[in-house]
Design a protein around this motif. Structure first.
Motif, PDB file in Angstrom:
ATOM      1  N   GLU A 388       7.280   9.308   8.332  1.00  0.00           N
ATOM      2  CA  GLU A 388       7.342   8.040   9.037  1.00  0.00           C
ATOM      3  C   GLU A 388       6.606   6.981   8.222  1.00  0.00           C
ATOM      4  OE1 GLU A 388       6.008   9.288  12.934  1.00  0.00           O
ATOM      5  OE2 GLU A 388       3.914   9.188  12.322  1.00  0.00           O
ATOM      6  N   ILE A 389       7.288   5.882   8.047  1.00  0.00           N
ATOM      7  CA  ILE A 389       6.813   4.842   7.136  1.00  0.00           C
ATOM      8  C   ILE A 389       6.950   3.494   7.815  1.00  0.00           C
ATOM      9  CG2 ILE A 389       7.165   3.744   4.888  1.00  0.00           C
ATOM     10  CD1 ILE A 389       8.601   6.278   3.995  1.00  0.00           C
ATOM     11  N   ARG A 390       5.921   2.671   7.705  1.00  0.00           N
ATOM     12  CA  ARG A 390       6.058   1.298   8.196  1.00  0.00           C
ATOM     13  C   ARG A 390       5.420   0.347   7.208  1.00  0.00           C
ATOM     14  NH1 ARG A 390       2.464  -0.658  13.117  1.00  0.00           N
ATOM     15  NH2 ARG A 390       2.960  -2.610  12.061  1.00  0.00           N
ATOM     16  N   ASP A 391       6.037  -0.813   7.083  1.00  0.00           N
ATOM     17  CA  ASP A 391       5.455  -1.880   6.270  1.00  0.00           C
ATOM     18  C   ASP A 391       5.124  -1.455   4.853  1.00  0.00           C
ATOM     19  OD1 ASP A 391       4.525  -2.489   9.308  1.00  0.00           O
ATOM     20  OD2 ASP A 391       4.858  -4.328   8.152  1.00  0.00           O
ATOM     21  N   CYS A 392       6.056  -0.808   4.190  1.00  0.00           N
ATOM     22  CA  CYS A 392       5.884  -0.449   2.787  1.00  0.00           C
ATOM     23  C   CYS A 392       7.046  -1.016   1.992  1.00  0.00           C
ATOM     24  CB  CYS A 392       5.841   1.076   2.627  1.00  0.00           C
ATOM     25  SG  CYS A 392       4.439   1.835   3.449  1.00  0.00           S
ATOM     26  N   PRO A 393       6.807  -1.350   0.717  1.00  0.00           N
ATOM     27  CA  PRO A 393       7.873  -1.960  -0.081  1.00  0.00           C
ATOM     28  C   PRO A 393       8.847  -0.923  -0.629  1.00  0.00           C
ATOM     29  CG  PRO A 393       5.883  -1.803  -1.379  1.00  0.00           C
ATOM     30  CD  PRO A 393       5.532  -1.288  -0.010  1.00  0.00           C
ATOM     31  N   PHE A 394       9.327  -0.068   0.240  1.00  0.00           N
ATOM     32  CA  PHE A 394      10.289   0.954  -0.190  1.00  0.00           C
ATOM     33  C   PHE A 394      11.679   0.483   0.191  1.00  0.00           C
ATOM     34  CE2 PHE A 394       6.769   3.158  -1.301  1.00  0.00           C
ATOM     35  CZ  PHE A 394       6.116   3.904  -0.334  1.00  0.00           C
ATOM     36  N   GLY A 395      12.612   0.654  -0.740  1.00  0.00           N
ATOM     37  CA  GLY A 395      13.942   0.117  -0.503  1.00  0.00           C
ATOM     38  C   GLY A 395      15.039   1.123  -0.709  1.00  0.00           C
ATOM     39  N   ASP A 396      16.142   0.582  -1.217  1.00  0.00           N
ATOM     40  CA  ASP A 396      17.364   1.374  -1.243  1.00  0.00           C
ATOM     41  C   ASP A 396      17.364   2.485  -2.286  1.00  0.00           C
ATOM     42  OD1 ASP A 396      19.335  -1.658  -0.768  1.00  0.00           O
ATOM     43  OD2 ASP A 396      18.060  -0.517   0.592  1.00  0.00           O
ATOM     44  N   LYS A 397      16.811   2.183  -3.445  1.00  0.00           N
ATOM     45  CA  LYS A 397      16.997   3.096  -4.565  1.00  0.00           C
ATOM     46  C   LYS A 397      16.471   4.495  -4.266  1.00  0.00           C
ATOM     47  CE  LYS A 397      17.428   0.126  -8.537  1.00  0.00           C
ATOM     48  NZ  LYS A 397      17.414  -1.271  -8.083  1.00  0.00           N
ATOM     49  N   ALA A 398      15.207   4.549  -3.853  1.00  0.00           N
ATOM     50  CA  ALA A 398      14.616   5.870  -3.630  1.00  0.00           C
ATOM     51  C   ALA A 398      15.323   6.588  -2.492  1.00  0.00           C
ATOM     52  CB  ALA A 398      13.134   5.724  -3.321  1.00  0.00           C
TER      53      ALA A 398
END
Lengths: 486, 264
Positions: A388-398
């Motif tokens: 569970e992840i919130r407010d992180c700069p993780f996007g489409d690629k990974a």
């Protein structure tokens, strides 16, 4: 279900909406119904409970933990017939109003196998002794409000009643606790293995006196009023401690209101060799402290740290806390659950991916720099089940590069990250055995550009296909979504 | 509707499909995002049901932060602005409550929804216990004040944190956003549209018109008309909200009855 499994005995639900109607169906359809556990549920009233009480002749367990019940009247408890004696466990701690106390006393005293009784706040302290006398075999008790006008006779009555419960091992409740009544439990402290004081707003000296008597304590939940000093005493007194949870008394305050720092946790990690499960809210942390904790307690299996201010650095060096958490995953080889907080870069995820081989659940907030962080976790943590992840700069690629990983996991939650609607659609199309659900309160995601990020994304594997009962702000990205782009 | 955008999107989609096919090692994976780093939101995060299992509001009903979706406005500023109360609040009932005292909260600290991750059960329990403090109590109010909001005829309820709003107007516009999706069935001759704007304006019409009345349950268990008392007094005593059909509001307040009579 009623038709298919008439001999159903147990129903356990969590975070679901349950209606009175459903409770009535349960009450009337399952003749041998024994166990009802509704954890953090809502949507029902005391009328539904009345149906259960009146009809379930073989009920052993009724546990409403943390549910939201519309409390219309305390009368429902009287609906247990006089002939009903099979109750073993009752948890009504979430109810707002008073239940019929006389009915409760009669119920408790006629059920010889009652082992667990968790009362609600509305049960006054001066009624507790009677209840305890009616059930001296109790193993787990949750008190009601633990406050009353201070009177010696009330106190001694209470202390005597506690002393009579030779099998009592677990105590909780303690709402509105008055410190002068705490000594009433001293007679049984030496037999307690589990103590939940996390609703007791009493100060450190009173907490210390109580806790230091509990030499067999394995589990302690407490507010940060215990402070570093109290935790040091805990470390010295409770050598059997396995689980510690320290909750914040003033989580939304701007300034610390108590003297609780990373030091308290370090003390406990030093003094309690069996400590394996930690949930700790605090306002400062350092890499050095985390390192020490990791080396002290390589047997740690659950480590959840919440530094209250997001992105707080190591308060001594002002560096990110990557190395500290890295030490945790490196030394605690059996770590199954981890929650991160503080200032963290992609490096911490590199550590987690490298060392967190047994990690099953990871919670991340306000951390990381780029997709590399998410990629490390998804590609490295072999046993990952829930992320569970919130407010992180993780996007489409990974996300898309590790799409196959998602089928090996139970679920992925991402909110306020940088995953685009387009990527969600691709994921939904490519992975038919996943439900890819997008939640967006501002309207249908396809009313915005494909590249705009979704508010919330929930991905889980399924054999049943997409849900059909979703509220209006949830959309499933499925195979059809390709057809809708014309 | 999204035809042209979809076409553009397809191009991007194709590129992503390539990346899935490749078995990339970390070192080969080009993960530098085009342009600058994605801005990390500090205050616009929405509370999550499943966000943090020790934690956040455990219902499917999302912590109703109506402010979360004001188009074009920076949420952080929006929240800060609401912490400084406006001098005169006009409610949708055209009453003028007394001027609000400003809350003692510094501008720099904007609340992050759903953080720290504490279960609503715990938040609500602690909110009604006066916390013991060593020094003088600076912030007597709890950090959040979640109440249920129901609308007659809607299939499910919502939750909202009253501490996110500083005035009846804020509350009213948040409710408009929150319940706009239910007004589809109310549209009737207006025609059905999936655009939120028209739903909201229809809901606004409904709320400000005669069909619905906004009510709340106070600490004594009585159902009251929203707007009579100063905002602070309202948030202190409000336990839940109900958007009630006017036809049911008879007996609630003379004002509501008058409105019904004048419109019907």
């Amino acid at each position: 279900m009623a038709g298919a499994y008439p001999w159903l005995e147990e129903i356990r639900l969590k975070r679901m909406v349950v209606s009175d109607e459903s409770l009535e169906i349960i009450a009337k359809s399952f003749k041998n119904f024994k166990v009802l556990v509704l954890s953090s549920c809502e949507g029902f009233t005391t009328e539904g409970l009345a149906a259960i009480a009146a009809n379930c002749r073989n009920l052993r367990e009724l546990d409403l933990r943390e549910s939201e019940v519309e409390d219309l009247s305390g009368r429902w408890l009287s609906d247990f017939p006089d002939s009903y004696t099979s109750l073993e466990s009752l948890n009504i701690s979430c109810l707002g109003n008073e239940v019929n106390l006389l009915a409760l006393e009669r119920l408790v005293s006629r059920c010889p196998n009652l082992k667990t009784l968790r009362l609600n706040r509305a049960v006054p302290l001066d009624r507790l002794p009677n209840l305890l006398r009616g059930a001296p075999q109790l193993a787990e008790l949750g008190t009601g409000a633990y406050t009353s006008e201070m009177r010696p006779d009330v106190f001694s009555n209470l202390a005597e009643a506690f002393a009579g419960c030779k099998q009592l091992k677990t105590l909780s409740g303690f709402w509105d606790a008055l410190p002068s009544y705490l000594p009433a439990v001293y007679p049984i402290c030496s037999q307690l293995t589990s103590l939940n004081l996390s609703y007791a707003t009493v100060q450190s000296p009173d907490l210390i006196k109580l806790v230091s008597l509990c030499e067999k304590l394995q589990k302690l939940w407490v507010l940060d009023y215990i402070e570093d000093d109290g935790l040091e005493i805990l470390a010295a007194s409770c050598k059997d401690l396995r689980e510690l949870r320290v909750f914040p008394s003033d989580p939304f305050g701007l300034e610390p209101n108590v003297a609780l720092t990373e030091q308290g946790l370090v003390s406990v990690s030093e003094g309690c060799p069996k400590l394996q499960s930690v949930l700790y809210f605090c306002r400062q942390m350092s890499n050095a402290a985390l390192n020490t904790i990791a080396r002290n307690r390589p047997n740690m299996t659950r480590f959840r740290l919440c530094i209250i201010e997001p992105r707080s650095p190591d308060y001594l060096t002002l560096q990110p806390l990557d190395d500290g958490f890295g030490a945790i995953v490196e030394h605690c080889k059996d770590l199954r659950r981890l929650s991160l907080s503080g200032l963290l870069t992609d490096r911490v995820f590199e550590y987690i991916g490298t060392y967190g081989k047994k990690l099953e659940m990871l919670s991340v907030a306000f951390a990381g720099d780029s997709d590399l962080g998410l990629h490390h976790v998804l590609s490295g943590c072999d046993n990952l089940r829930k992320l569970e992840i919130r407010d992180c700069p993780f996007g489409d690629k990974a996300l898309l590069a590790n799409a196959a990983k998602l089928e090996t996991m139970r679920s992925l939650w991402m909110s306020s990250c940088s995953v685009s609607f387009g990527a969600c659609k691709v994921l939904g199309q490519k992975m038919p055995r996943l439900n890819v659900e997008v939640m967006d309160e501002s309207g249908p995601p396809d009313s915005r550009p494909e590249s705009s990020p979704v508010e919330k994304l929930y991905v889980y594997r399924t054999v049943a296909g997409p849900r059909l009962d979703m509220p209006g702000f949830v959309w499933t990205m499925d195979d059809d979504s390709a057809l809708r782009i014309s | 509707m999204s035809a042209e955008k979809g076409y553009v999107g397809l191009g991007e989609v194709a590129a992503m499909e390539d990346t899935i096919g490749l078995n990339l090692k970390a070192t080969e994976l080009r993960l530098g995002l085009p342009g600058s780093e994605s801005p990390v939101k500090t205050t616009t995060s929405l509370g999550a049901k499943r966000g943090f299992s020790d934690a956040i509001d455990g219902n499917w009903v999302l912590s109703g932060n109506g402010n979360g979706n004001q188009s074009g406005s920076d949420l952080a500023l929006g929240k800060d602005a609401s912490l400084f109360s406006s001098p005169s609040d006009k409610t949708n009932k055209d009453t003028l409550p007394l001027p609000q005292p400003s809350k003692p909260v510094p501008a720099a600290k904007a609340q992050v929804v759903g953080w720290p991750p504490i279960r609503s059960f715990r938040k609500n329990s602690m909110a009604t216990q006066p916390p013991q403090k060593n020094e003088a109590d600076a912030e007597p109010k709890p950090g959040c004040l979640y109440v249920k909001v129901s609308m007659d005829g809607a299939p499910y309820l919502r939750k909202m944190d009253l501490n996110n709003y500083a005035s009846y107007r804020d509350l009213s516009s948040a409710l408009e956003k929150m319940f706009s999706c239910f007004t589809l069935s109310q549209c009737g001759s207006h025609g059905v549209s999936s655009r939120d704007n028209s739903n909201e304006s229809k809901l606004r019409d409904l709320l400000h018109g005669s069909e619905y009345v906004l009510t709340y349950e106070d600490k004594d268990g009585d159902w009251m008309l929203v707007g009579d008392v100063p905002w602070e007094m309202f948030t202190d005593s409000c336990k839940r909200l109900r958007i009630m059909k006017s036809s049911e509001a008879i007996g609630l307040a003379p004002r509501a009855m008058e409105k019904c009579r004048s419109r019907n």
